[in-house]
Design an enzyme around this catalytic site. Structure first.
Site, PDB file in Angstrom:
ATOM      1  N   TRP A 240      24.927  23.643  58.233  1.00  0.00           N
ATOM      2  CA  TRP A 240      23.844  23.089  57.407  1.00  0.00           C
ATOM      3  C   TRP A 240      24.213  22.976  55.926  1.00  0.00           C
ATOM      4  CZ3 TRP A 240      20.832  21.869  61.234  1.00  0.00           C
ATOM      5  CH2 TRP A 240      20.462  22.794  62.215  1.00  0.00           C
ATOM      6  N   ILE A 241      25.452  22.678  55.608  1.00  0.00           N
ATOM      7  CA  ILE A 241      25.826  22.754  54.200  1.00  0.00           C
ATOM      8  C   ILE A 241      25.599  21.425  53.473  1.00  0.00           C
ATOM      9  CG2 ILE A 241      27.640  23.450  52.558  1.00  0.00           C
ATOM     10  CD1 ILE A 241      26.355  25.667  54.534  1.00  0.00           C
ATOM     11  N   THR A 242      24.604  21.460  52.588  1.00  0.00           N
ATOM     12  CA  THR A 242      24.231  20.278  51.798  1.00  0.00           C
ATOM     13  C   THR A 242      25.403  19.882  50.903  1.00  0.00           C
ATOM     14  OG1 THR A 242      21.915  20.931  51.804  1.00  0.00           O
ATOM     15  CG2 THR A 242      22.600  19.429  50.051  1.00  0.00           C
TER      16      THR A 242
ATOM     17  N   GLU B 144      16.512  31.573  42.261  1.00  0.00           N
ATOM     18  CA  GLU B 144      16.347  30.535  41.247  1.00  0.00           C
ATOM     19  C   GLU B 144      16.356  29.158  41.893  1.00  0.00           C
ATOM     20  OE1 GLU B 144      19.312  31.294  38.247  1.00  0.00           O
ATOM     21  OE2 GLU B 144      18.307  33.135  37.621  1.00  0.00           O
TER      22      GLU B 144
ATOM     23  N   ARG C 295      -4.565  -3.588  48.166  1.00  0.00           N
ATOM     24  CA  ARG C 295      -5.018  -3.869  49.533  1.00  0.00           C
ATOM     25  C   ARG C 295      -6.536  -4.076  49.576  1.00  0.00           C
ATOM     26  NH1 ARG C 295      -3.859  -5.755  54.534  1.00  0.00           N
ATOM     27  NH2 ARG C 295      -5.038  -4.636  56.147  1.00  0.00           N
TER      28      ARG C 295
ATOM     29  N   GLU D 152      16.431  26.931  51.818  1.00  0.00           N
ATOM     30  CA  GLU D 152      16.346  27.929  50.735  1.00  0.00           C
ATOM     31  C   GLU D 152      15.213  28.939  50.977  1.00  0.00           C
ATOM     32  OE1 GLU D 152      17.463  27.066  46.822  1.00  0.00           O
ATOM     33  OE2 GLU D 152      18.400  25.167  47.357  1.00  0.00           O
TER      34      GLU D 152
ATOM     35  N   SER E 237       9.115  28.866  54.840  1.00  0.00           N
ATOM     36  CA  SER E 237       7.812  29.259  54.276  1.00  0.00           C
ATOM     37  C   SER E 237       7.454  30.687  54.663  1.00  0.00           C
ATOM     38  CB  SER E 237       6.730  28.281  54.748  1.00  0.00           C
ATOM     39  OG  SER E 237       6.944  27.041  54.112  1.00  0.00           O
TER      40      SER E 237
HETATM   41  C1  LIG Z   1      18.849  19.798  55.745  1.00  0.00           C
HETATM   42  C2  LIG Z   1      19.272  21.214  55.562  1.00  0.00           C
HETATM   43  C3  LIG Z   1      20.068  21.555  54.471  1.00  0.00           C
HETATM   44  C4  LIG Z   1      20.493  22.877  54.290  1.00  0.00           C
HETATM   45  N1  LIG Z   1      21.337  23.173  53.264  1.00  0.00           N
HETATM   46  C5  LIG Z   1      21.920  24.424  53.207  1.00  0.00           C
HETATM   47  C6  LIG Z   1      22.946  24.718  52.263  1.00  0.00           C
HETATM   48  O1  LIG Z   1      23.333  23.877  51.451  1.00  0.00           O
HETATM   49  N2  LIG Z   1      23.506  25.942  52.305  1.00  0.00           N
HETATM   50  C7  LIG Z   1      23.140  26.909  53.183  1.00  0.00           C
HETATM   51  O2  LIG Z   1      23.692  27.994  53.156  1.00  0.00           O
HETATM   52  N3  LIG Z   1      22.152  26.667  54.095  1.00  0.00           N
HETATM   53  C8  LIG Z   1      21.536  25.444  54.126  1.00  0.00           C
HETATM   54  N4  LIG Z   1      20.551  25.182  55.054  1.00  0.00           N
HETATM   55  C9  LIG Z   1      20.149  26.225  55.986  1.00  0.00           C
HETATM   56  C10 LIG Z   1      18.733  26.706  55.738  1.00  0.00           C
HETATM   57  O3  LIG Z   1      18.679  27.480  54.578  1.00  0.00           O
HETATM   58  C11 LIG Z   1      18.266  27.450  56.996  1.00  0.00           C
HETATM   59  O4  LIG Z   1      18.058  26.477  57.995  1.00  0.00           O
HETATM   60  C12 LIG Z   1      17.003  28.238  56.750  1.00  0.00           C
HETATM   61  O5  LIG Z   1      17.252  29.332  55.919  1.00  0.00           O
HETATM   62  C13 LIG Z   1      16.369  28.748  58.049  1.00  0.00           C
HETATM   63  O6  LIG Z   1      17.323  29.363  58.857  1.00  0.00           O
HETATM   64  P1  LIG Z   1      17.416  28.961  60.431  1.00  0.00           P
HETATM   65  O7  LIG Z   1      17.518  27.489  60.480  1.00  0.00           O
HETATM   66  O8  LIG Z   1      18.499  29.753  61.033  1.00  0.00           O
HETATM   67  O9  LIG Z   1      16.026  29.370  61.006  1.00  0.00           O
HETATM   68  P2  LIG Z   1      15.600  30.840  61.547  1.00  0.00           P
HETATM   69  O10 LIG Z   1      15.972  31.854  60.532  1.00  0.00           O
HETATM   70  O11 LIG Z   1      16.091  31.009  62.916  1.00  0.00           O
HETATM   71  O12 LIG Z   1      14.027  30.699  61.564  1.00  0.00           O
HETATM   72  C14 LIG Z   1      13.305  30.080  62.623  1.00  0.00           C
HETATM   73  C15 LIG Z   1      11.830  30.382  62.434  1.00  0.00           C
HETATM   74  O13 LIG Z   1      11.608  31.797  62.509  1.00  0.00           O
HETATM   75  C16 LIG Z   1      10.912  32.226  61.363  1.00  0.00           C
HETATM   76  N5  LIG Z   1      11.348  33.594  61.002  1.00  0.00           N
HETATM   77  C17 LIG Z   1      12.617  34.077  60.957  1.00  0.00           C
HETATM   78  N6  LIG Z   1      12.619  35.351  60.559  1.00  0.00           N
HETATM   79  C18 LIG Z   1      11.331  35.694  60.322  1.00  0.00           C
HETATM   80  C19 LIG Z   1      10.654  36.857  59.859  1.00  0.00           C
HETATM   81  N7  LIG Z   1      11.343  37.965  59.534  1.00  0.00           N
HETATM   82  N8  LIG Z   1       9.310  36.842  59.741  1.00  0.00           N
HETATM   83  C20 LIG Z   1       8.619  35.717  60.040  1.00  0.00           C
HETATM   84  N9  LIG Z   1       9.185  34.578  60.474  1.00  0.00           N
HETATM   85  C21 LIG Z   1      10.515  34.562  60.605  1.00  0.00           C
HETATM   86  C22 LIG Z   1      11.288  31.226  60.271  1.00  0.00           C
HETATM   87  O14 LIG Z   1      10.326  31.215  59.231  1.00  0.00           O
HETATM   88  C23 LIG Z   1      11.322  29.925  61.064  1.00  0.00           C
HETATM   89  O15 LIG Z   1      10.021  29.411  61.174  1.00  0.00           O
HETATM   90  C24 LIG Z   1      20.092  23.871  55.205  1.00  0.00           C
HETATM   91  C25 LIG Z   1      19.281  23.530  56.294  1.00  0.00           C
HETATM   92  C26 LIG Z   1      18.877  22.224  56.485  1.00  0.00           C
HETATM   93  C27 LIG Z   1      18.044  21.877  57.692  1.00  0.00           C
END
Ligand SMILES: Cc1cc2nc3c(=O)[nH]c(=O)nc-3n(C[C@H](O)[C@H](O)[C@H](O)COP(=O)(O)OP(=O)(O)OC[C@H]3O[C@@H](n4cnc5c(N)ncnc54)[C@H](O)[C@@H]3O)c2cc1C
Length: 386
Positions: free
Chosen positions: A163-165, A248, A275, A370, A373
């Site tokens: 997922w690296i932007t 940040e 419109r 980042e 929610s």
């Molecule tokens: C388009 C895109 C760009 C991105 N860019 C980058 C980037 O540049 N660098 C980078 O390092 N990462 C990047 N990411 C990764 C992104 O930060 C992660 O996808 C995000 O942190 C969620 O992690 P996950 O996808 O593994 O979801 P999970 O951590 O598996 O979460 C799945 C669900 O479980 C919930 N959940 C998990 N743990 C808990 C808890 N303790 N309590 C309550 N709910 C919980 C979450 O809220 C979510 O709803 C990117 C992702 C996308 C889709």
């Protein structure tokens, strides 16, 4: 660059802030606007656009002038990300990651040597990326599997990042790996990795729902040797680099979301005035006016949260809770306002000939990256419960 005084209203901008916001807005409307649909369709960012962004000065906003940057503030970066995202949130996040994650981390944690080698390039022509997440570790980022093993005057990294932007455009990557998995998060270390280093490749690019022109890639590190001089911060302190930078960075995502929502509202205002139904502009119906007024109010509230968090950060005050609040709120506002914009366009809102369905797709990411929610709520709850 001057700053507004502490008694100024949050949206009262200094002259240089207005200048930056307006010049970035004009650029975005004129140079990015005409290509937004094509960029979304082909999931591609034109190369010329990157050069234009460097020329505009938005790729090194906070970089000190001695390294060729703008020497401005985090708040300036927020204004630029907001202005770009009103036209295309994909360009907004490219600039956001460059400034609020990559450059920010190097300014805070980089040695003089790292600053000299990398800030100079990041200010002039090189895109950066920030690689923390992996297939198995997202919200639980410190459960990463990437490992770094000491080897002579360097470390050898093995692992995969997901997922690296900016993965497609970047030449400089901040990569997190664990030098001592037995020590848990206390083994995490941040490394400066460059495209072209042996054992490092950029893998598959994701085909996404939204922000399609922003590249999201896998990174593959197989025996990638990185000199000790490329450690960002200290060995075993990468968790601090990650946490503090992301605290940040999420203000920047707030900026992306208010920009996006503002862009959608602008389209909706224009369209509802043009419109006609039942013999008059749909904006003449009180019900539509109320919907537009509510959207404008929500955006203003979100903007105040984002600006406040950014100004607190620049003032060196605590901002953790405010940053989490600004991200969760602005991403929810973005989803609501873009959804309303589709409704107000009627059937035209549902097709790709008009701009609002894309903004709705783009809005969704604000609740995911980042820190999801839920993770923002966890942070806020921890702070308020004490
Ligand atoms: C388009 C895109 C760009 C991105 N860019 C980058 C980037 O540049 N660098 C980078 O390092 N990462 C990047 N990411 C990764 C992104 O930060 C992660 O996808 C995000 O942190 C969620 O992690 P996950 O996808 O593994 O979801 P999970 O951590 O598996 O979460 C799945 C669900 O479980 C919930 N959940 C998990 N743990 C808990 C808890 N303790 N309590 C309550 N709910 C919980 C979450 O809220 C979510 O709803 C990117 C992702 C996308 C889709």
């Amino acid at each position: 660059m001057s700053n507004t005084t502490s008694t100024a209203a949050l949206t009262q901008l200094a002259e240089d802030e207005i200048l930056l916001r307006d010049s970035v807005s004009e650029f975005a409307e004129a140079q990015i606007g005409p290509h937004v649909r094509e960029m979304d369709e082909h999931a591609k960012l034109p190369k010329e656009l990157l050069k234009q962004l460097f020329d505009l000065g938005v790729m090194g906003i906070e970089i000190p002038q001695q390294y060729g940057g703008g020497g401005a503030t985090f708040f300036h970066a927020v204004l630029a990300v907001e202005a770009l995202s009103a036209v295309d949130p994909s360009v907004g996040v490219l600039v956001d990651v460059q400034n609020t994650l990559v450059i920010n981390a190097i300014i805070r944690w980089g040695s003089d040597d790292i600053k000299k080698r990398y800030l100079t390039r990041l200010a002039s022509d090189t895109v950066g990326a920030y690689a923390l997440s992996e297939a198995g570790s997202g919200s639980d980022a410190f459960a990463m599997a990437a490992k770094a093993v000491a080897d002579g005057d360097g470390f050898v990294i093995d692992g995969r990042k997901l997922w690296i932007t900016n993965g497609n455009e970047a030449d400089i990557f901040i990569v997190f790996a664990n030098v001592n998995p037995e020590a848990g998060y206390r083994g995490i270390t941040a490394f400066m990795v460059e495209r072209g280093m042996a054992g490092f490749t950029v893998g598959k690019k994701e085909d996404k729902l939204g922000i399609r022109a922003s590249s999201t890639c896998e990174l593959i590190l197989e025996g990638c040797r990185v000199p000790k001089a490329n450690i960002l911060g200290e060995v075993g302190k990468g968790y601090k680099v990650a946490i503090e930078t992301l605290n940040e960075g999420r203000i920047g995502i707030g900026a992306q979301m208010i920009g996006l929502a503002g862009g959608a509202l602008k389209h909706a205002l224009r369209y509802t005035k043009e419109r006609k139904q039942f013999g008059k502009a749909i904006a003449d119906f009180q019900l539509v006016q109320a919907q537009l007024a509510r959207a404008a109010t929500e955006i203003e509230a979100a903007r105040l949260l984002v600006y406040n968090a950014a100004r607190l950060r620049d003032a060196g005050k605590p901002f953790l809770t405010e940053a989490a609040m600004c991200k969760i709120f602005s991403s929810e506002v973005a989803e609501r306002v873009t959804s309303l914009a589709i409704n107000l366009y009627g059937g035209y809102g549902f097709v790709k000939d008009y701009p609002v369905e894309k903004l709705w797709r783009d809005a969704k990411i604000g609740q995911i990256y980042e820190g999801t929610s839920n993770m923002q709520l966890v942070t806020i709850a921890k702070q308020i419960l004490g």
